[in-house]
Enzyme design. Sequence first.
Site, mmCIF file in Angstrom:
data_model
loop_
_atom_site.group_PDB
_atom_site.id
_atom_site.type_symbol
_atom_site.label_atom_id
_atom_site.label_comp_id
_atom_site.label_asym_id
_atom_site.label_seq_id
_atom_site.Cartn_x
_atom_site.Cartn_y
_atom_site.Cartn_z
ATOM 1 N N HIS A 191 -3.711 43.942 -74.224
ATOM 2 C CA HIS A 191 -3.034 43.760 -75.509
ATOM 3 C C HIS A 191 -3.960 43.975 -76.705
ATOM 4 O O HIS A 191 -3.514 44.384 -77.763
ATOM 5 C CB HIS A 191 -2.282 42.429 -75.522
ATOM 6 C CG HIS A 191 -1.064 42.525 -74.664
ATOM 7 N ND1 HIS A 191 -1.026 42.037 -73.384
ATOM 8 C CD2 HIS A 191 0.109 43.151 -74.875
ATOM 9 C CE1 HIS A 191 0.150 42.335 -72.855
ATOM 10 N NE2 HIS A 191 0.855 43.003 -73.735
ATOM 11 N N ARG A 298 7.915 43.341 -79.914
ATOM 12 C CA ARG A 298 7.255 42.323 -79.076
ATOM 13 C C ARG A 298 7.253 40.995 -79.841
ATOM 14 O O ARG A 298 6.298 40.677 -80.554
ATOM 15 C CB ARG A 298 5.813 42.727 -78.777
ATOM 16 C CG ARG A 298 5.670 43.912 -77.836
ATOM 17 C CD ARG A 298 4.197 44.153 -77.535
ATOM 18 N NE ARG A 298 3.981 45.027 -76.408
ATOM 19 C CZ ARG A 298 3.681 46.322 -76.504
ATOM 20 N NH1 ARG A 298 3.569 46.886 -77.675
ATOM 21 N NH2 ARG A 298 3.491 47.040 -75.413
ATOM 22 N N ARG A 334 12.875 42.396 -77.923
ATOM 23 C CA ARG A 334 12.576 41.891 -76.579
ATOM 24 C C ARG A 334 12.321 40.405 -76.678
ATOM 25 O O ARG A 334 11.585 39.945 -77.554
ATOM 26 C CB ARG A 334 11.337 42.587 -76.023
ATOM 27 C CG ARG A 334 10.955 42.036 -74.655
ATOM 28 C CD ARG A 334 9.796 42.761 -74.074
ATOM 29 N NE ARG A 334 8.545 42.373 -74.689
ATOM 30 C CZ ARG A 334 7.372 42.862 -74.319
ATOM 31 N NH1 ARG A 334 7.306 43.769 -73.355
ATOM 32 N NH2 ARG A 334 6.258 42.470 -74.904
ATOM 33 N N ASN A 456 3.134 49.814 -68.633
ATOM 34 C CA ASN A 456 1.868 49.056 -68.661
ATOM 35 C C ASN A 456 1.850 48.062 -67.505
ATOM 36 O O ASN A 456 0.885 47.977 -66.745
ATOM 37 C CB ASN A 456 1.709 48.290 -69.974
ATOM 38 C CG ASN A 456 1.760 49.202 -71.172
ATOM 39 O OD1 ASN A 456 1.541 50.400 -71.038
ATOM 40 N ND2 ASN A 456 2.069 48.648 -72.329
ATOM 41 N N ASP A 457 2.926 47.303 -67.399
ATOM 42 C CA ASP A 457 2.996 46.338 -66.299
ATOM 43 C C ASP A 457 3.384 47.013 -64.984
ATOM 44 O O ASP A 457 2.890 46.631 -63.923
ATOM 45 C CB ASP A 457 3.993 45.223 -66.633
ATOM 46 C CG ASP A 457 3.338 44.142 -67.474
ATOM 47 O OD1 ASP A 457 2.203 43.750 -67.144
ATOM 48 O OD2 ASP A 457 3.945 43.710 -68.469
ATOM 49 N N ARG A 467 -4.340 45.008 -65.548
ATOM 50 C CA ARG A 467 -4.442 45.980 -66.647
ATOM 51 C C ARG A 467 -5.510 45.611 -67.671
ATOM 52 O O ARG A 467 -5.904 46.434 -68.481
ATOM 53 C CB ARG A 467 -3.079 46.126 -67.340
ATOM 54 C CG ARG A 467 -2.598 44.883 -68.026
ATOM 55 C CD ARG A 467 -1.133 44.982 -68.400
ATOM 56 N NE ARG A 467 -0.932 45.266 -69.799
ATOM 57 C CZ ARG A 467 0.236 45.127 -70.424
ATOM 58 N NH1 ARG A 467 1.313 44.739 -69.759
ATOM 59 N NH2 ARG A 467 0.355 45.400 -71.683
ATOM 60 N N CYS A 504 8.760 52.495 -72.708
ATOM 61 C CA CYS A 504 8.089 51.907 -73.873
ATOM 62 C C CYS A 504 6.660 51.457 -73.577
ATOM 63 O O CYS A 504 6.048 50.784 -74.396
ATOM 64 C CB CYS A 504 8.906 50.749 -74.429
ATOM 65 S SG CYS A 504 9.096 49.390 -73.281
HETATM 66 C C1 PEP Z 1 4.883 47.256 -70.571
HETATM 67 O O1 PEP Z 1 4.578 46.408 -69.733
HETATM 68 O O2 PEP Z 1 4.824 48.491 -70.371
HETATM 69 C C2 PEP Z 1 5.316 46.843 -71.912
HETATM 70 C C3 PEP Z 1 5.762 47.724 -72.776
HETATM 71 O O3 PEP Z 1 5.229 45.508 -72.229
HETATM 72 P P1 PEP Z 1 3.856 44.785 -72.671
HETATM 73 O O4 PEP Z 1 2.824 45.876 -72.889
HETATM 74 O O5 PEP Z 1 4.158 44.029 -73.903
HETATM 75 O O6 PEP Z 1 3.564 43.943 -71.491
HETATM 76 MG MG MG Z 2 5.095 44.328 -70.053
#
Ligand code: PEP
Ligand code: MG
Length: 580
Positions: A191, A298, A334, A456-457, A467, A504
């Site tokens: 993040h 977010r 979200r 990302n997740d 990550r 996203c």
């Molecule tokens: C993701 O996990 O790809 C996502 C967009 O959410 P975050 O990065 O806020 O976990």
């Molecule tokens: Mg995520």
Amino acid sequence: MITKKGITASPGVAIGSVLVLDTEEYRIPRRTIDVVQLPGQIRNLDAALEASRQEVSELRMAAARKLGDETAVIFDFHEQFISDPKLRDGVVALIEKHHYTAAFAFGQVMNQRQRQFQDIPDPYLKERVRDLFDIEKRVLRHVLGRAREDMTRLTEPVIIVANDITPSQAILLDRQHTLGFAINVGGQTSHTSIIARMLGIPAVVALNDITADVAGGELLVVDGTNGIVVANPDKETIARYEEQRRNYERFAGKLRALRDEPAITRDGVPIQLLANIEVPQEAEHAFESGAEGIGLYRTELLFLATPRIPSEEEQYEAFRKVAQAADGKPVIIRTIDLGADKLSPAMGPQHDHNPVLGLRSLRYCLLHLDMFKMHLRAILRASVEGDVRIMFPMISSVMELRQAKATLADVMEDLEEEGIPFRRDIPIGMMVETPAAALLSTTFTREAAFLSIGTNDLTQYTLAVDRANERVAHLYSAHNPAVLKLIHQVIRAAHRRKVAVSLCGEMAGTAIYCQLLLGLGLQSMSMAPADIPSIKRVIRATTMEHCQMIARKVMQFDADRQVLNYLRDEFRGLDPEDQS
Ligand code: PEP
Ligand code: MG
């Protein structure tokens, strides 16, 4: 001159003087002092060590009373460490030899101790590194006393060097004076990196112990595009990076000129480009960058910036602002995604051994229904201000989505009874960011109005690679064939059932992936506002036919290296001038 390679987190070049941030926002510049001030610094150190020792001893007694002696022994280590004459002597030696301030000298000694502990194979002792951070914070609090400076009001432009920056620190940072970030830990989608990109500040993460390699006031180059930092650069290096910075800014200027051009491929296929935002103020910037809507808001950042849970009114105000700024364009809010590396002080201590797999995100909300309902009320109340949609994160089973929807239905009933207006047919979507959700995407298309792939997740969970952990960052790749197969599966399921699908994660804003994603059938993507122009540029330079050919080829590869090399070649062929 020292050159270090890390991971590129946010592009661009910054050259400036270093400000080393301690984990608790302390600014500890390397300042040398006059010889007559040395005894004062040593007295300051002794008083701080004594005050810290007393605090720990009181804590030990309180812990013994409440939790028993077994728990209280944790503080024995703290007490012994602080009382160890070798600790004091090490700090005093630095003060006397280099004329450092007590705070800087203490920080240096603690850095060295932390590194020694990290290298110990014994897992028990290795774990004590956390205790060392704790001790360091405690003692520094006393050493610095009122001298602690306010990070939100910097007086000159600096490059922030830190072990890590929490999302709330990053949000509160004085943006005008922050030229760049050089961070010890993290990965491309941690993040901290996401926020650096959102702020448009060049950043390099995973630099190991950059905090120990540079000192406050030294000159540092942050080459965010290539993931490199150079400490104490010589004249030629500075000149070379100045030139690179000018080129980058020229290139960014050219991209900005695309703002009002449509995102449409050369063979006429329009692609929807949405923005990811973290704070309401970002919405305007998103629309200025050419976003056609907000694809991911977010909301948890609202919770990270304060030590308490924001009130319904505060949340409603934030959501209303974004809906109004959107002026009729879609806004996907979200629901709070707290946990893992996004911890709010209001959550209290979290005891998950494996926080990424623990009580985070929607799971946390479903166990804290009062807080969740208040949050949903605020979103629903704002839904009459524009085209607001709601999205649930971290779903791994159908039951979770149903439970979330049932909670939303309860809140709707309450609002109805109270005569408060809201949009009853608000579209309810979900993130696909666990392998389970991706594998069950056909099922979910029956339950959700839209899907948004959170790569990302999804990458983290598919590959079992944290990550945010720089030590396994080399294994983290969204272009791993396993991840690509899941993405493809979700897009196909959504198309078959005519359910809207977007993506996203950071992958959407990474230019080399763009042609592949279009070829896999994606026609909507959501990204950091700063990434929109470079993605639009790729879209306008390619054809759907070519993208489909790329996707067919990529889906035959077995190894992520092959995928990456091929995508890089394709990207270079698109426009050799591109430097992003
Ligand atoms: C993701 O996990 O790809 C996502 C967009 O959410 P975050 O990065 O806020 O976990
Ligand atoms: Mg995520």
